[in-house]
Design an enzyme around this catalytic site. Sequence first.
Site, PDB file in Angstrom:
ATOM      1  N   ASP A 110       0.878  -1.169   0.000  1.00 42.90           N
ATOM      2  CA  ASP A 110       0.000   0.000   0.000  1.00 42.90           C
ATOM      3  C   ASP A 110       0.915   1.219   0.000  1.00 42.90           C
ATOM      4  O   ASP A 110       1.438   1.605   1.045  1.00 42.90           O
ATOM      5  CB  ASP A 110      -0.883  -0.024   1.259  1.00 42.90           C
ATOM      6  CG  ASP A 110      -1.826   1.168   1.307  1.00 42.90           C
ATOM      7  OD1 ASP A 110      -2.161   1.706   0.246  1.00 42.90           O
ATOM      8  OD2 ASP A 110      -2.218   1.549   2.431  1.00 42.90           O
TER       9      ASP A 110
ATOM     10  N   GLU B  16      -1.290  -1.189  -4.769  1.00 42.87           N
ATOM     11  CA  GLU B  16      -2.515  -0.411  -4.959  1.00 42.87           C
ATOM     12  C   GLU B  16      -2.359   0.508  -6.172  1.00 42.87           C
ATOM     13  O   GLU B  16      -1.346   1.183  -6.329  1.00 42.87           O
ATOM     14  CB  GLU B  16      -2.830   0.414  -3.706  1.00 42.87           C
ATOM     15  CG  GLU B  16      -4.217   1.042  -3.788  1.00 42.87           C
ATOM     16  CD  GLU B  16      -4.607   1.789  -2.530  1.00 42.87           C
ATOM     17  OE1 GLU B  16      -4.773   1.134  -1.490  1.00 42.87           O
ATOM     18  OE2 GLU B  16      -4.736   3.018  -2.608  1.00 42.87           O
TER      19      GLU B  16
ATOM     20  N   ASP C 140      -2.077   0.762   7.340  1.00 43.45           N
ATOM     21  CA  ASP C 140      -1.549   0.569   5.982  1.00 43.45           C
ATOM     22  C   ASP C 140      -1.098  -0.876   5.784  1.00 43.45           C
ATOM     23  O   ASP C 140      -1.162  -1.399   4.674  1.00 43.45           O
ATOM     24  CB  ASP C 140      -0.351   1.486   5.725  1.00 43.45           C
ATOM     25  CG  ASP C 140      -0.634   2.912   6.140  1.00 43.45           C
ATOM     26  OD1 ASP C 140      -0.840   3.735   5.256  1.00 43.45           O
ATOM     27  OD2 ASP C 140      -0.666   3.167   7.361  1.00 43.45           O
TER      28      ASP C 140
END
Lengths: 182, 182
Positions: free
Chosen positions: B7, B68, B141
């Site tokens: 992420d 991501e 995260d």
Amino acid sequence: MRVLGIDPGLTRCGIGVVDGAVGAPLTMVAAGAVRTLADEELPARLLGIEKGIEQWLDDYQPDAVAVERVFAQHNVRTVMGTAQASAIAVVCAARRGLPVSLHTPSEVKAAITGSGRADKAQVGTMVARILRLDSPPRPADAADAVALAICYLWRGSAQERIARARQKFARTIELARQRHGL
Amino acid sequence: MRVLGIDPGLTRCGIGVVDGAVGAPLTMVAAGAVRTLADEELPARLLGIEKGIEQWLDDYQPDAVAVERVFAQHNVRTVMGTAQASAIAVVCAARRGLPVSLHTPSEVKAAITGSGRADKAQVGTMVARILRLDSPPRPADAADAVALAICYLWRGSAQERIARARQKFARTIELARQRHGL
């Protein structure tokens, strides 16, 4: 001192190499671009940019790298790719321990043309004049990359000049003090 | 199969490592974050992210990496740093020849919770349930990174299942044709 300028982009990174020395005119050593294909996947494109920039760094061994600072005020889709390409450019230089300096487009325009709002053609014309070229470097991104390198060299030497002037001033004051016993 | 999820973020990249095999429950191997300091210069931060991710890839030797996919619809200032961190993550994986897959936040949320509009807490809760953990991985995260890895493993195995079903169907048709002389 040799500076490699990079105008980052996912499709095309402009590259320009400029040599500069205090009191001597600037010389363009090379200009060109690293390209990737729009139909490639992002990982392949970023890898291509990395390989291309590494090749330029190997070939020209610059002392410093100047990269365009990306802002988000432009087209939002394009700016994501530009930010990603700039990250690769910055990390390639940083990995070699080279100083990396980031310049906004308006800083570069102001350094080259005297106006932060100059258009691409005006920047190209001035780049050609500064480097004593018959025409601006091609493609346009290469001219922008060369402008970045010039901006770095001029700002650097301007800072050196100011530092030297400060030292000289401090010495003058010191001598005056000694002379007048202050 | 081992998947490392990332992420991306300039201040903190969440990292999660998940093992998965067809017909077996998923297992979380590790979760954590790569951090950089906000007062460092961009080149140092990107280099720190690269070193941190390389360390995770060395330590856990994943078979694939899920990152991501960054969109520009969020806070424009933040998104530039996220785009730059994601470029580093993608290129670290691509350089090793690992397959890299990019997933949008809503794809991940839909895969984990059944809804593309689920909030962070809901994703964390489901990640913990899927992996049989007492609580969601920390920091947040890291939970998102683990969710990315799960999303990759589930999509991958779903695709495999569809491919196997297609092959089986084609074989059935072929056998029926032979049997009936069609």
